[in-house]
Design an enzyme around this catalytic site. Structure first.
Site, PDB file in Angstrom:
ATOM      1  N   HIS A   1       0.620  -1.514   0.147  1.00  0.00           N
ATOM      2  CA  HIS A   1       0.125  -0.152  -0.233  1.00  0.00           C
ATOM      3  C   HIS A   1       0.765   1.354   0.480  1.00  0.00           C
ATOM      4  O   HIS A   1       0.123   2.730  -0.794  1.00  0.00           O
ATOM      5  CB  HIS A   1      -0.976   0.090   1.069  1.00  0.00           C
TER       6      HIS A   1
ATOM      7  N   HIS B   1      -6.331  -7.277  -0.506  1.00  0.00           N
ATOM      8  CA  HIS B   1      -6.103  -6.061  -1.103  1.00  0.00           C
ATOM      9  C   HIS B   1      -5.568  -6.215  -1.885  1.00  0.00           C
ATOM     10  O   HIS B   1      -4.507  -6.134  -2.245  1.00  0.00           O
ATOM     11  CB  HIS B   1      -5.655  -5.180  -0.023  1.00  0.00           C
TER      12      HIS B   1
HETATM   13 ZN   LIG Z   1      -3.861  -7.004   2.780  1.00  0.00          ZN
END
Ligand SMILES: [Zn+2]
Length: 196
Positions: free
Chosen positions: A16, A54
Site C-alpha cells: 500500500h 487487498h
Molecule cells: Zn491485505
C-alpha cells in the site's frame, strides 16, 4: 547469468505504500523496492505478482520503467483501487488487475486464475525477475481479509509461481511474505514459500 531465489520475511508488508506516502500499515513497499532496484540495476523487466486480499495501490503506482504488476484482490475493499479498467499490456509497463467479489471465491477458481493468469502474463512479458508479494489475508477465516479460500492454497500458489518461472520464463523469483492475520495460517505458508 544464473540467479537464485530470495525470500524476505518482512513487516509491514508494503504494497500500500506509495512512492511519496505510507498507507494501510505500510511504510515502505518492500516488494516494489526490490523490483525497482532490480530494474534500475539491470535494465531488465520485472513482474510483481500479488495475491493479497487487498489491492496493492503502491505497487500499481510503480508500474513502468520495466516494472509490471499482476494482482488479484477483493472489490470493494480497502484501498478502493484495482479496477480492471486500468489494465494495460505494454512491454515493461503492464498492469493486470483481477478484482474478485469480496464475498469470496472457491479455492479451485482462485487457483485456476493464478495458474492460467500468471502463466499467460509471464509468457507474454518474459520477466527476468518475478517478485511475489505474498499476502495471505485472503485465507478463509482471516479477520481482515477472507476470500473464503482454503489454507491449502499457498502450496498451489507457490507451485504456480515456480512453474511459471521454470517452464515459461527464465526469471529468478523473490518471495516477499506478508503473513496472514490468522497466526495459525502463517507457519504453513511460510514453510512452503521458504522452499521456493
Ligand atoms: Zn491485505
Amino acid at each position: 547469468m544464473k540467479r537464485k531465489a530470495a525470500f524476505a520475511l518482512v513487516r509491514p508488508p508494503g504494497h500500500h505504500a506509495e512512492p511519496a506516502r505510507g498507507m494501510g500499515f505500510c511504510m515502505f513497499n518492500n516488494a516494489g523496492i526490490a523490483a525497482r532496484a532490480f530494474a534500475v540495476a539491470t535494465g531488465e523487466p520485472v513482474l510483481i505478482a500479488d495475491f493479497d486480499y487487498h489491492h496493492g495501490n503502491g505497487s500499481q503506482a510503480l508500474v513502468g520503467n520495466g516494472i509490471s504488476y499482476l494482482s488479484t484482490h477483493a472489490m470493494p475493499a480497502y484501498p478502493g483501487t484495482g479496477s480492471a479498467n486500468d489494465n494495460r499490456l505494454t512491454p515493461g509497463a503492464s498492469l493486470v488487475n483481477v478484482p474478485l467479489s469480496a464475498s469470496g471465491i472457491s479455492t479451485e477458481a482462485f487457483v485456476a486464475i493464478w495458474v492460467k493468469g500468471l502463466r499467460a502474463i509471464a509468457k507474454r512479458l518474459r520477466p527476468s525477475l518475478l517478485v511475489v508479494s505474498a499476502g495471505y489475508d485472503f485465507i478463509l477465516g482471516d479477520p481482515v481479509g477472507d476470500l473464503a479460500s482454503s489454507r491449502a492454497w499457498p502450496r498451489s500458489s507457490a507451485a504456480s509461481c515456480e512453474r511459471s518461472r521454470t517452464r515459461i520464463v527464465t526469471a529468478a523469483r523473490c518471495f516477499v511474505l506478508k503473513a496472514a492475520t490468522i497466526p495459525t495460517c502463517s507457519p504453513a505458508a511460510f514453510r512452503h514459500d521458504r522452499r521456493v
